[in-house]
Enzyme design. Structure first.
Site, PDB file in Angstrom:
ATOM      1  N   ASP A  23       0.812  -1.225   0.000  1.00 62.72           N
ATOM      2  CA  ASP A  23       0.000   0.000   0.000  1.00 62.72           C
ATOM      3  C   ASP A  23       0.842   1.270   0.000  1.00 62.72           C
ATOM      4  O   ASP A  23       0.426   2.299   0.524  1.00 62.72           O
ATOM      5  CB  ASP A  23      -0.960   0.025   1.208  1.00 62.72           C
ATOM      6  CG  ASP A  23      -1.775  -1.249   1.300  1.00 62.72           C
ATOM      7  OD1 ASP A  23      -2.242  -1.704   0.249  1.00 62.72           O
ATOM      8  OD2 ASP A  23      -1.929  -1.786   2.407  1.00 62.72           O
TER       9      ASP A  23
ATOM     10  N   LYS B 197       2.255   2.098  -5.067  1.00 63.49           N
ATOM     11  CA  LYS B 197       2.878   1.544  -6.284  1.00 63.49           C
ATOM     12  C   LYS B 197       2.011   1.775  -7.501  1.00 63.49           C
ATOM     13  O   LYS B 197       2.515   2.015  -8.584  1.00 63.49           O
ATOM     14  CB  LYS B 197       3.074   0.025  -6.152  1.00 63.49           C
ATOM     15  CG  LYS B 197       4.199  -0.391  -5.265  1.00 63.49           C
ATOM     16  CD  LYS B 197       4.295  -1.905  -5.199  1.00 63.49           C
ATOM     17  CE  LYS B 197       3.081  -2.550  -4.600  1.00 63.49           C
ATOM     18  NZ  LYS B 197       2.813  -2.260  -3.211  1.00 63.49           N
TER      19      LYS B 197
ATOM     20  N   LYS C 134      -0.042   4.241  -8.252  1.00 66.44           N
ATOM     21  CA  LYS C 134       0.107   5.597  -8.793  1.00 66.44           C
ATOM     22  C   LYS C 134       1.478   5.766  -9.447  1.00 66.44           C
ATOM     23  O   LYS C 134       1.597   6.282 -10.563  1.00 66.44           O
ATOM     24  CB  LYS C 134      -0.062   6.637  -7.691  1.00 66.44           C
ATOM     25  CG  LYS C 134       0.274   7.995  -8.270  1.00 66.44           C
ATOM     26  CD  LYS C 134       0.521   9.099  -7.335  1.00 66.44           C
ATOM     27  CE  LYS C 134       1.375  10.133  -8.059  1.00 66.44           C
ATOM     28  NZ  LYS C 134       1.339  11.442  -7.471  1.00 66.44           N
TER      29      LYS C 134
ATOM     30  N   ALA D 147      -3.737  -7.706  -3.946  1.00 66.17           N
ATOM     31  CA  ALA D 147      -3.253  -6.353  -4.193  1.00 66.17           C
ATOM     32  C   ALA D 147      -4.425  -5.455  -4.589  1.00 66.17           C
ATOM     33  O   ALA D 147      -5.420  -5.927  -5.132  1.00 66.17           O
ATOM     34  CB  ALA D 147      -2.229  -6.369  -5.330  1.00 66.17           C
ATOM     35  N   GLY D 148      -4.285  -4.188  -4.321  1.00 70.16           N
ATOM     36  CA  GLY D 148      -5.301  -3.232  -4.755  1.00 70.16           C
ATOM     37  C   GLY D 148      -4.602  -1.940  -5.107  1.00 70.16           C
ATOM     38  O   GLY D 148      -4.006  -1.308  -4.245  1.00 70.16           O
ATOM     39  N   HIS D 149      -4.587  -1.599  -6.370  1.00 70.75           N
ATOM     40  CA  HIS D 149      -3.877  -0.397  -6.805  1.00 70.75           C
ATOM     41  C   HIS D 149      -4.880   0.689  -7.154  1.00 70.75           C
ATOM     42  O   HIS D 149      -5.758   0.482  -7.986  1.00 70.75           O
ATOM     43  CB  HIS D 149      -2.996  -0.715  -8.022  1.00 70.75           C
ATOM     44  CG  HIS D 149      -1.841  -1.597  -7.673  1.00 70.75           C
ATOM     45  ND1 HIS D 149      -1.089  -2.249  -8.610  1.00 70.75           N
ATOM     46  CD2 HIS D 149      -1.309  -1.934  -6.484  1.00 70.75           C
ATOM     47  CE1 HIS D 149      -0.133  -2.944  -8.010  1.00 70.75           C
ATOM     48  NE2 HIS D 149      -0.254  -2.771  -6.712  1.00 70.75           N
ATOM     49  N   THR D 150      -4.760   1.817  -6.488  1.00 68.40           N
ATOM     50  CA  THR D 150      -5.690   2.921  -6.763  1.00 68.40           C
ATOM     51  C   THR D 150      -4.988   3.945  -7.641  1.00 68.40           C
ATOM     52  O   THR D 150      -3.938   4.466  -7.285  1.00 68.40           O
ATOM     53  CB  THR D 150      -6.119   3.592  -5.439  1.00 68.40           C
ATOM     54  OG1 THR D 150      -6.599   2.559  -4.577  1.00 68.40           O
ATOM     55  CG2 THR D 150      -7.220   4.607  -5.676  1.00 68.40           C
TER      56      THR D 150
ATOM     57  N   GLN E 269       2.260  -5.901  -3.155  1.00 69.34           N
ATOM     58  CA  GLN E 269       2.599  -5.893  -1.722  1.00 69.34           C
ATOM     59  C   GLN E 269       3.963  -5.199  -1.499  1.00 69.34           C
ATOM     60  O   GLN E 269       4.374  -4.410  -2.324  1.00 69.34           O
ATOM     61  CB  GLN E 269       2.575  -7.304  -1.123  1.00 69.34           C
ATOM     62  CG  GLN E 269       1.185  -7.930  -1.053  1.00 69.34           C
ATOM     63  CD  GLN E 269       0.771  -8.614  -2.337  1.00 69.34           C
ATOM     64  OE1 GLN E 269       1.547  -9.286  -2.972  1.00 69.34           O
ATOM     65  NE2 GLN E 269      -0.471  -8.440  -2.726  1.00 69.34           N
TER      66      GLN E 269
ATOM     67  N   THR F 129      -8.509  -3.184  -1.149  1.00 71.93           N
ATOM     68  CA  THR F 129      -9.085  -4.489  -1.470  1.00 71.93           C
ATOM     69  C   THR F 129     -10.156  -4.887  -0.472  1.00 71.93           C
ATOM     70  O   THR F 129     -11.221  -5.359  -0.841  1.00 71.93           O
ATOM     71  CB  THR F 129      -7.964  -5.560  -1.502  1.00 71.93           C
ATOM     72  OG1 THR F 129      -7.057  -5.205  -2.535  1.00 71.93           O
ATOM     73  CG2 THR F 129      -8.508  -6.947  -1.771  1.00 71.93           C
TER      74      THR F 129
ATOM     75  N   GLY G 293     -11.107  -2.850   2.447  1.00 71.56           N
ATOM     76  CA  GLY G 293     -11.723  -1.752   3.196  1.00 71.56           C
ATOM     77  C   GLY G 293     -11.324  -1.732   4.667  1.00 71.56           C
ATOM     78  O   GLY G 293     -11.812  -0.903   5.433  1.00 71.56           O
TER      79      GLY G 293
ATOM     80  N   PRO H 107      -9.416  -0.913   8.093  1.00 71.52           N
ATOM     81  CA  PRO H 107      -8.559   0.205   8.513  1.00 71.52           C
ATOM     82  C   PRO H 107      -7.123  -0.295   8.644  1.00 71.52           C
ATOM     83  O   PRO H 107      -6.875  -1.387   9.150  1.00 71.52           O
ATOM     84  CB  PRO H 107      -9.113   0.608   9.887  1.00 71.52           C
ATOM     85  CG  PRO H 107     -10.051  -0.469  10.297  1.00 71.52           C
ATOM     86  CD  PRO H 107     -10.406  -1.296   9.105  1.00 71.52           C
TER      87      PRO H 107
ATOM     88  N   GLY I 132       0.440  13.873  -3.783  1.00 72.90           N
ATOM     89  CA  GLY I 132      -1.019  13.774  -3.865  1.00 72.90           C
ATOM     90  C   GLY I 132      -1.368  12.615  -4.772  1.00 72.90           C
ATOM     91  O   GLY I 132      -0.498  12.069  -5.463  1.00 72.90           O
TER      92      GLY I 132
HETATM   93  P1  IMP Z   1      -2.788 -12.739   1.713  1.00 73.24           P
HETATM   94  O1  IMP Z   1      -1.817 -12.193   0.723  1.00 73.24           O
HETATM   95  O2  IMP Z   1      -4.236 -12.455   1.369  1.00 73.24           O
HETATM   96  O3  IMP Z   1      -2.566 -14.181   1.998  1.00 73.24           O
HETATM   97  O4  IMP Z   1      -2.539 -11.969   3.093  1.00 73.24           O
HETATM   98  C1  IMP Z   1      -1.353 -12.149   3.830  1.00 73.24           C
HETATM   99  C2  IMP Z   1      -0.913 -10.850   4.478  1.00 73.24           C
HETATM  100  O5  IMP Z   1      -0.502  -9.931   3.477  1.00 73.24           O
HETATM  101  C3  IMP Z   1      -2.003 -10.126   5.281  1.00 73.24           C
HETATM  102  O6  IMP Z   1      -1.393  -9.450   6.358  1.00 73.24           O
HETATM  103  C4  IMP Z   1      -2.537  -9.122   4.291  1.00 73.24           C
HETATM  104  O7  IMP Z   1      -3.143  -8.020   4.918  1.00 73.24           O
HETATM  105  C5  IMP Z   1      -1.252  -8.732   3.582  1.00 73.24           C
HETATM  106  N1  IMP Z   1      -1.479  -8.228   2.229  1.00 73.24           N
HETATM  107  C6  IMP Z   1      -1.739  -8.930   1.112  1.00 73.24           C
HETATM  108  N2  IMP Z   1      -1.862  -8.118   0.068  1.00 73.24           N
HETATM  109  C7  IMP Z   1      -1.664  -6.878   0.498  1.00 73.24           C
HETATM  110  C8  IMP Z   1      -1.613  -5.597  -0.142  1.00 73.24           C
HETATM  111  O8  IMP Z   1      -1.772  -5.439  -1.349  1.00 73.24           O
HETATM  112  N3  IMP Z   1      -1.372  -4.542   0.667  1.00 73.24           N
HETATM  113  C9  IMP Z   1      -1.144  -4.672   1.989  1.00 73.24           C
HETATM  114  N4  IMP Z   1      -1.162  -5.838   2.628  1.00 73.24           N
HETATM  115  C10 IMP Z   1      -1.409  -6.926   1.889  1.00 73.24           C
END
Ligand code: IMP
Length: 429
Positions: A13, A16, A18, A39-42, A226, A302, A304, A306, A416
């Site tokens: 997070d 990456k 952006k 992963a979740g890329h905004t 990640q 991904t 939501g 916190p 930003g």
């Molecule tokens: P998994 O990858 O879903 O198996 O999660 C394993 C660990 O990696 C957990 O602590 C997740 O919160 C963390 N994690 C997986 N993907 C991301 C990401 O894109 N950003 C931040 N943490 C992540």
């Protein structure tokens, strides 16, 4: 220079998405090498928010090839939905997408198992806090040599055998965990038929796609998922993801040799965040945490959830720089740091505790308060600045301190979420 790796230098997070989106303007190929839709890329393009989970961040440039490598795990249902949404937004108009035949498939039963296991572990207070997307179970099947690859979707008889094998291992586990879920062989075969048809035009040997692009002298951007501290081998095990998150994963995850890598840029926030369980030495609590979380909008793209938040952890960042062979550092969200009433930083841990040698559970940060921050007279205008020399003195001093401690020059500064709120200090290619 024709290739650049962009990786997360913390716990994910870092921004990456952006940064890759900004740099992808200069690339012809953007390739992901590991992870899946955890992963979740905004991305924010002209004020419009685009969230991707599987598709590489090059997707905002029509004609730029977006490659999903063998090291990835792909949930075809999620992939199809994501591509449909992107296409509705006018993106991916042509044949940009390429998917490795050797990537592994996440089936619905992998997702179910991830959730059932997390629930069971939570009862004993030992949950990893995974994203419950089936990432771990799919990588586990891969390592146990009972995984199912994209290429298997095109061979129904072989696929049936693979599914029977999956059922023989996973059904007893579901039962042991008190779940009614079972591997549905016929339903999965049916679904796979549709996935195969949809995937057919994009499947490839990803390594060959990249080799050919390099032969044509095209620029290739390798996009990590990640961050270094979630790396399966080098992160805060067992509180990690199930794949490599560091630059070395480019080679195994895409089928290219290390000699094709020219530059490695690591992305770090100006502070630190983490989701899920596991050690986080500089973590803040109470009001200070609340302020930083709200200022930075620190909720998972991904899930939501916190995010936990804390000060910049230089020992961990230095470790990430070494693991990745970093040649440039990109610092994001400086505008968020500027909104806080005070700023601290961790230069070292107490008692000489060292990442890589000691468990991070043992790390107690020595924190230092920095002068000049918490000043509303410049904080609000920070996002408008476009030249390094125009940045307020405390921000420049912060960047110098980080570069010196980590021994990597600053390559890019993000002020930003929008593309143009960026100062690029070095040529990426
Ligand atoms: P998994 O990858 O879903 O198996 O999660 C394993 C660990 O990696 C957990 O602590 C997740 O919160 C963390 N994690 C997986 N993907 C991301 C990401 O894109 N950003 C931040 N943490 C992540």
């Amino acid at each position: 220079m024709s290739t650049l790796v962009v990786v997360g230098a913390q716990w994910g997070d870092e921004g990456k998405g952006k940064v890759t989106d900004v740099l992808a303007a200069q690339a012809q190929v953007v390739a992901r090498f590991a992870g899946g839709n955890n992963a979740g890329h905004t991305l924010v393009v002209e004020g419009k928010k685009i969230v991707t989970h599987l598709v590489p961040s090059g997707c905002t440039y029509p004609g730029t090839a977006c490659v999903l490598g063998a090291g990835m795990v792909i949930d075809p249902e999620v992939f199809q939905d994501e591509v449909a949404t992107l296409r509705k937004q006018g993106l991916l108009p042509g044949d940009e997408l390429r998917v490795s035949l050797d990537a592994h498939v996440i089936f619905p039963f992998h997702r179910e198992l991830d959730g059932v296991r997390e629930d069971a572990q939570a009862a004993s207070g030992k949950a990893i806090g995974t994203t419950r997307r089936g990432i771990g179970p799919a990588y586990e099947a891969k390592a146990a040599r009972r995984g199912i690859k994209i290429r298997d979707l095109f061979e129904p008889e072989a696929l049936r055998e693979r599914l029977v094998r999956a059922a023989s291992v996973l059904d007893p586990e579901f039962a042991r965990l008190g779940s009614e879920v079972r591997v549905q062989i016929e339903a999965n075969l049916e679904a796979a038929k549709a996935w195969a048809q949809w995937l057919r035009p994009m499947v490839c040997d990803a390594g060959e796609v990249i080799a050919e692009a390099l032969q044509r002298k095209e620029r290739v951007l390798f996009e990590g998922a990640q961050g270094a501290m979630l790396d399966l081998d080098h992160g805060t095990y067992p509180y990690v993801t199930s794949s490599p998150t560091t630059a070395g994963g480019v080679c195994t995850g895409l089928g290219v040799g290390p000699t094709v890598i020219d530059e490695v840029w690591g992305i770090t926030k100006a502070y630190t965040t983490r989701v899920g369980a596991g050690p986080f030495p500089t973590k803040l609590d109470g009001d200070a945490a609340h302020r930083l979380r709200e200022a930075g909008g620190e909720y998972g793209a991904t899930t939501g959830r916190p995010r936990d938040v804390g000060w910049l952890d230089l020992p961990a960042l230095r470790y990430a720089a070494r693991l990745n062979g970093m040649t440039g550092l990109c610092v994001t969200k400086l505008d968020v740091l500027a909104m806080l009433p005070e700023v601290q930083i961790c230069r070292r841990y107490r008692d000489g505790v060292k990442p890589g040698v000691d468990r991070l559970e043992a790390a107690v940060p020595e924190l230092e308060r920095l002068e000049g921050w918490g000043d509303a007279s410049w904080a609000a205008g920070l996002s408008e600045i476009r030249r390094l020399e125009d940045l307020p003195a405390p921000v420049r001093a912060y960047l110098d301190l980080v570069a010196e401690a980590v021994e990597v020059p600053i390559a890019l500064v993000s002020l930003g979420p929008d593309r143009d709120q960026t100062i690029v200090l070095r040529a990426p290619f």
